[in-house]
Write a protein that holds these residues in place. Sequence first.
Motif, short mmCIF file in Angstrom:
data_model
loop_
_atom_site.label_atom_id
_atom_site.label_comp_id
_atom_site.label_asym_id
_atom_site.label_seq_id
_atom_site.Cartn_x
_atom_site.Cartn_y
_atom_site.Cartn_z
N SER A 272 0.84 -1.20 0.00
CA SER A 272 0.00 0.00 0.00
C SER A 272 0.88 1.25 0.00
CB SER A 272 -0.92 0.01 1.21
OG SER A 272 -0.18 0.08 2.42
N GLN A 274 -0.96 4.58 -0.07
CA GLN A 274 -1.83 5.70 0.31
C GLN A 274 -1.49 6.17 1.73
OE1 GLN A 274 -2.79 2.70 -0.65
NE2 GLN A 274 -4.17 2.83 -2.42
N GLU A 286 0.56 7.85 -9.36
CA GLU A 286 -0.12 6.92 -8.44
C GLU A 286 0.24 5.50 -8.84
OE1 GLU A 286 -2.62 7.03 -5.81
OE2 GLU A 286 -1.73 9.02 -5.54
N SER A 288 -1.31 2.90 -8.72
CA SER A 288 -2.39 2.17 -9.39
C SER A 288 -2.14 2.09 -10.89
CB SER A 288 -3.75 2.83 -9.13
OG SER A 288 -3.73 4.18 -9.53
N GLN A 291 -0.72 -1.13 -11.75
CA GLN A 291 -1.72 -2.20 -11.69
C GLN A 291 -2.59 -2.23 -12.95
OE1 GLN A 291 -3.55 -0.82 -8.06
NE2 GLN A 291 -2.46 -2.33 -6.81
N ARG A 292 -2.80 -1.06 -13.56
CA ARG A 292 -3.72 -0.96 -14.70
C ARG A 292 -3.07 -1.28 -16.05
NH1 ARG A 292 -4.80 3.99 -12.28
NH2 ARG A 292 -3.99 5.13 -14.09
N LEU A 317 1.94 -4.54 -7.83
CA LEU A 317 2.42 -3.32 -8.46
C LEU A 317 3.22 -3.60 -9.72
CD1 LEU A 317 3.46 -1.32 -5.26
CD2 LEU A 317 1.26 -1.35 -6.47
#
Length: 339
Positions: A272, A274, A286, A288, A291-292, A317
């Motif tokens: 994490s 955040q 970010e 994320s 991840q995308r 990640l």
Amino acid sequence: MTTEQPGPGPLSADTPALQPTLAGQAVRVARLYYEQGLTTDAIAGELGLSRPKVSRLLSHARKSGLVEIRIHDPEGQAQGLEAQLRARYPFLHPQVVGVPQGSTEDLWTERVAAAAASLLGRLLRPGMRVGLAWGNTISAVSRSLVPRAVADVTFVQLNGSANDADFVSGFVTDTILRFARNFAAGAQLFPVPTFFDDPATKQAMWRERSVKHVLDLQERADILMYSVGSHTAHTPSHVYTAGYLGARDLHVLSSEGAVGDIATVFFRADGSWQGLSLNARASGPELSLMQRVQESVCVVSGLGKVAALHAALEGRLMRRLIVDEVTAQAVLDLDRTRG
């Protein structure tokens, strides 16, 4: 009428009378060949034999068991580690790179960088955007690339690098431009501070049109390539050695449980990111994004990065991982101790 007696036939281990002499010759030839590294020509000259006979004696030594040849296949070990990583992290496409036993971490990085450069060459297609997070490992990848022109490709810097040290060294700029020149591609640099002094300054800068253009390119990347940063690595990550972080920053990161970073965005042992205070001032995306993007490629080598890599895997990640076999084994061992 006289009958000729047959002459000696070809070498055979089945001829009892020849067995001791044959075995002795075979052992002597095998020692010179395997232990001393002599060529068949050199052995023939030293023992007064013909080259074909030396070859037959070597063949006999192998077939009769006088010599045992064992192949220690690093790829076999690597493939087993890949299977274990896929079983533990089903989202992951791992590539484990074999390295010589007893070799240095510098060699591991060299082998891993070459594998990553080869993968990028296979993945790259015309019109793609590639996001790069600078650092020592990605710099090594840039030096292993095989030149090939690919039309309409853009390499995009994922995190800022502006500080006094980089203005002098050019480390980051040189890395990004090396990728671009290798593929006759474009380069989009990101001339903002690695870390802002004030989060409000970052937010204001992120509203600027020129910065928003870079952020948009990052979001639309087809491929991401990066490593994980760690201050405990054999060669500490560039962000920890080039004056980007002060002692107070490092203390805060430690107190908040940060174990590593990707593109200078920090994360905890569970992956994490955040709420870590320094991330509000960091210029990287970010996490994320990793991840995308389908082809998010994490390139890692070295035992000092084991905890950071394990954390990044826990946070999903990355989609692809290129790692040396020693580091891969250490990550799996760490996972078992924590599981």
